[in-house]
Design a protein around this motif. Sequence first.
Motif, PDB file in Angstrom:
ATOM      1  N   HIS A 163       6.005   0.416  -8.556  1.00  0.00           N
ATOM      2  CA  HIS A 163       6.358  -1.096  -8.457  1.00  0.00           C
ATOM      3  C   HIS A 163       5.148  -1.800  -9.130  1.00  0.00           C
ATOM      4  O   HIS A 163       5.077  -3.020  -9.266  1.00  0.00           O
ATOM      5  CB  HIS A 163       5.757  -1.413  -6.723  1.00  0.00           C
ATOM      6  CG  HIS A 163       6.601  -1.287  -5.988  1.00  0.00           C
ATOM      7  ND1 HIS A 163       7.858  -1.954  -5.862  1.00  0.00           N
ATOM      8  CD2 HIS A 163       7.035  -0.344  -5.133  1.00  0.00           C
ATOM      9  CE1 HIS A 163       8.731  -1.785  -4.979  1.00  0.00           C
ATOM     10  NE2 HIS A 163       8.236  -0.905  -4.231  1.00  0.00           N
ATOM     11  N   GLU A 164       4.920  -1.115 -10.026  1.00  0.00           N
ATOM     12  CA  GLU A 164       4.140  -1.798 -11.270  1.00  0.00           C
ATOM     13  C   GLU A 164       4.961  -2.207 -12.375  1.00  0.00           C
ATOM     14  O   GLU A 164       6.131  -1.833 -12.510  1.00  0.00           O
ATOM     15  CB  GLU A 164       3.186  -0.542 -12.408  1.00  0.00           C
ATOM     16  CG  GLU A 164       2.327   0.132 -11.464  1.00  0.00           C
ATOM     17  CD  GLU A 164       0.912  -0.987 -10.802  1.00  0.00           C
ATOM     18  OE1 GLU A 164       0.800  -2.179 -11.151  1.00  0.00           O
ATOM     19  OE2 GLU A 164       0.281  -0.484  -9.727  1.00  0.00           O
ATOM     20  N   ARG A 165       4.612  -3.271 -13.004  1.00  0.00           N
ATOM     21  CA  ARG A 165       5.503  -4.140 -13.952  1.00  0.00           C
ATOM     22  C   ARG A 165       4.983  -4.234 -15.342  1.00  0.00           C
ATOM     23  O   ARG A 165       3.751  -4.263 -15.513  1.00  0.00           O
ATOM     24  CB  ARG A 165       5.942  -5.591 -13.416  1.00  0.00           C
ATOM     25  CG  ARG A 165       6.704  -5.304 -11.988  1.00  0.00           C
ATOM     26  CD  ARG A 165       7.914  -4.691 -12.204  1.00  0.00           C
ATOM     27  NE  ARG A 165       8.847  -4.784 -10.850  1.00  0.00           N
ATOM     28  CZ  ARG A 165       8.697  -3.553 -10.275  1.00  0.00           C
ATOM     29  NH1 ARG A 165       8.210  -2.085 -10.538  1.00  0.00           N
ATOM     30  NH2 ARG A 165       9.677  -3.558  -9.197  1.00  0.00           N
ATOM     31  N   GLU A 166       5.787  -4.629 -16.347  1.00  0.00           N
ATOM     32  CA  GLU A 166       5.326  -4.552 -17.691  1.00  0.00           C
ATOM     33  C   GLU A 166       4.150  -5.796 -17.821  1.00  0.00           C
ATOM     34  O   GLU A 166       3.187  -5.509 -18.917  1.00  0.00           O
ATOM     35  CB  GLU A 166       6.437  -4.848 -18.741  1.00  0.00           C
ATOM     36  CG  GLU A 166       7.475  -3.503 -18.650  1.00  0.00           C
ATOM     37  CD  GLU A 166       6.734  -2.222 -19.241  1.00  0.00           C
ATOM     38  OE1 GLU A 166       6.091  -2.153 -20.474  1.00  0.00           O
ATOM     39  OE2 GLU A 166       6.879  -1.380 -18.601  1.00  0.00           O
ATOM     40  N   ASP A 167       4.289  -6.789 -17.171  1.00  0.00           N
ATOM     41  CA  ASP A 167       3.646  -7.799 -17.376  1.00  0.00           C
ATOM     42  C   ASP A 167       2.315  -7.746 -16.683  1.00  0.00           C
ATOM     43  O   ASP A 167       1.575  -8.883 -16.500  1.00  0.00           O
ATOM     44  CB  ASP A 167       4.318  -9.106 -17.365  1.00  0.00           C
ATOM     45  CG  ASP A 167       4.729  -9.457 -15.820  1.00  0.00           C
ATOM     46  OD1 ASP A 167       4.669  -8.514 -15.103  1.00  0.00           O
ATOM     47  OD2 ASP A 167       5.430 -10.430 -15.549  1.00  0.00           O
ATOM     48  N   GLY A 168       2.232  -6.610 -15.857  1.00  0.00           N
ATOM     49  CA  GLY A 168       0.951  -6.723 -14.873  1.00  0.00           C
ATOM     50  C   GLY A 168       0.992  -7.420 -13.493  1.00  0.00           C
ATOM     51  O   GLY A 168       0.373  -7.521 -12.570  1.00  0.00           O
ATOM     52  N   SER A 169       2.490  -7.852 -13.361  1.00  0.00           N
ATOM     53  CA  SER A 169       2.605  -8.733 -11.940  1.00  0.00           C
ATOM     54  C   SER A 169       2.926  -7.616 -10.742  1.00  0.00           C
ATOM     55  O   SER A 169       3.290  -8.374  -9.661  1.00  0.00           O
ATOM     56  CB  SER A 169       3.700  -9.629 -12.125  1.00  0.00           C
ATOM     57  OG  SER A 169       5.015  -8.718 -12.406  1.00  0.00           O
ATOM     58  N   GLN A 206       0.893  -1.219   0.071  1.00  0.00           N
ATOM     59  CA  GLN A 206      -0.025   0.048  -0.042  1.00  0.00           C
ATOM     60  C   GLN A 206       0.843   1.476  -0.219  1.00  0.00           C
ATOM     61  O   GLN A 206       0.356   2.400  -0.204  1.00  0.00           O
ATOM     62  CB  GLN A 206      -1.041  -0.033   1.190  1.00  0.00           C
ATOM     63  CG  GLN A 206      -1.989  -0.993   1.317  1.00  0.00           C
ATOM     64  CD  GLN A 206      -2.897  -1.124  -0.149  1.00  0.00           C
ATOM     65  OE1 GLN A 206      -3.479  -0.077  -0.455  1.00  0.00           O
ATOM     66  NE2 GLN A 206      -2.876  -2.090  -0.887  1.00  0.00           N
ATOM     67  N   HIS A 207       2.135   1.195   0.109  1.00  0.00           N
ATOM     68  CA  HIS A 207       3.123   2.363   0.106  1.00  0.00           C
ATOM     69  C   HIS A 207       2.834   3.376  -1.060  1.00  0.00           C
ATOM     70  O   HIS A 207       3.159   4.590  -0.860  1.00  0.00           O
ATOM     71  CB  HIS A 207       4.258   2.081   0.797  1.00  0.00           C
ATOM     72  CG  HIS A 207       5.221   1.671  -0.197  1.00  0.00           C
ATOM     73  ND1 HIS A 207       5.539   0.174  -0.514  1.00  0.00           N
ATOM     74  CD2 HIS A 207       6.194   2.168  -1.196  1.00  0.00           C
ATOM     75  CE1 HIS A 207       6.429   0.225  -1.558  1.00  0.00           C
ATOM     76  NE2 HIS A 207       6.747   1.391  -1.994  1.00  0.00           N
ATOM     77  N   PRO A 208       2.802   2.884  -2.210  1.00  0.00           N
ATOM     78  CA  PRO A 208       2.678   3.600  -3.166  1.00  0.00           C
ATOM     79  C   PRO A 208       1.468   4.673  -3.283  1.00  0.00           C
ATOM     80  O   PRO A 208       1.628   5.733  -3.471  1.00  0.00           O
ATOM     81  CB  PRO A 208       2.809   2.787  -4.512  1.00  0.00           C
ATOM     82  CG  PRO A 208       3.363   1.604  -4.024  1.00  0.00           C
ATOM     83  CD  PRO A 208       2.973   1.562  -2.540  1.00  0.00           C
TER      84      PRO A 208
END
Length: 351
Positions: free
Chosen positions: A225-231, A198-200
């Motif tokens: 903390h988002e990633r290209e593949d949705g993970s 939740q920190h973002p």
Amino acid sequence: MDKLSNYRKIKVPVNQVVPGMVIAESLVNDYGSVVIYENTILNKHAIKKLKSLGYNQILIYDIEEQEIEKNANRFSVRYDEGKTLVKDLIKDVGAGEPLDMDKLRSVTSLLLDQFDNNREIIDTIRQVRDINEYTYSHSMNVALLCSLLGKWIGFNDVTIRHLTYAGLLHDIGKVKVPTEILEKPGPLTPEEYEIIKQHPIHGYKMIKDIPAVNKNVLMGVAMHHEREDGSGYPMAAKGHQIHTFAKIIAIADIYDAMTSERCYRSRQTPFEVLEMFENECFGILEPRYRMTFTSNIANYYIGDMVRLNTDEIAEIIHINPFHISKPLIRINNTYIDLAKEKDLKIVELIL
């Protein structure tokens, strides 16, 4: 310091070189790779490198002794000044005070306006590893790495300044996370990990109503903390849904975190992290930014001495552009391509 072109160049024996002197030539190894660039302010690490590489004398600029003394601790002193400001800024926000934009601007000015040497930045980041003040050093390091990557990508000065803001603030939401979770020496429970995730959002909410913070900075903080593949988290955004600043912060964040000593694990070498970037981050980190970062930062380790898993000491000679984490090394007079010698591995940088 006046323009270096105003000073004459003189030859000095390497055993008389002291921190703060400025080298007046680029030094190239036998493989054609630059080990130290012209106009670099020499520090203890660079001088040790010169000696280990067997240089007897070098060209330096004939600057005044007081200028040499000022140069000697220039970067570390300013780094510490910036870290103190970051500490005050984060602690104030944690106590419920609004974000102090004057402090944020002051830190950013320290990073961008006075740190004009990429070599110094890389050296300081690799040596400043205070586990007790990781939060503040990490914010500084991520901001510095973001500013470097922004330059390598070709962003303009205004964009780099905003990107640096975002790097400094990316983890500010962690002030809402209990210290016992942040500093837990063992694995997190699923419940604890959900709190961390939740920190973002906390960070975004803490700065979203400040008029001086633009949307790009907000998106960098919210989505790093988002990633290209949705993970990634907290929104499981994919590809083009993720803001450019967040894509860049993600790379800097991972690199600094993994090369830092933490309460729950030992730090990894830059080449171990670069190998992870090459082999495990396909489809996870933005490929163009990832490749720009790895290829540029690896070149700053040319000429460094490393320890192998065999306990042998080697010199990094050349970075293989097709296998960045597997450089060409030299042990005495023997050249070894780590891309071909699968059983050999760099396990330590010798500072």
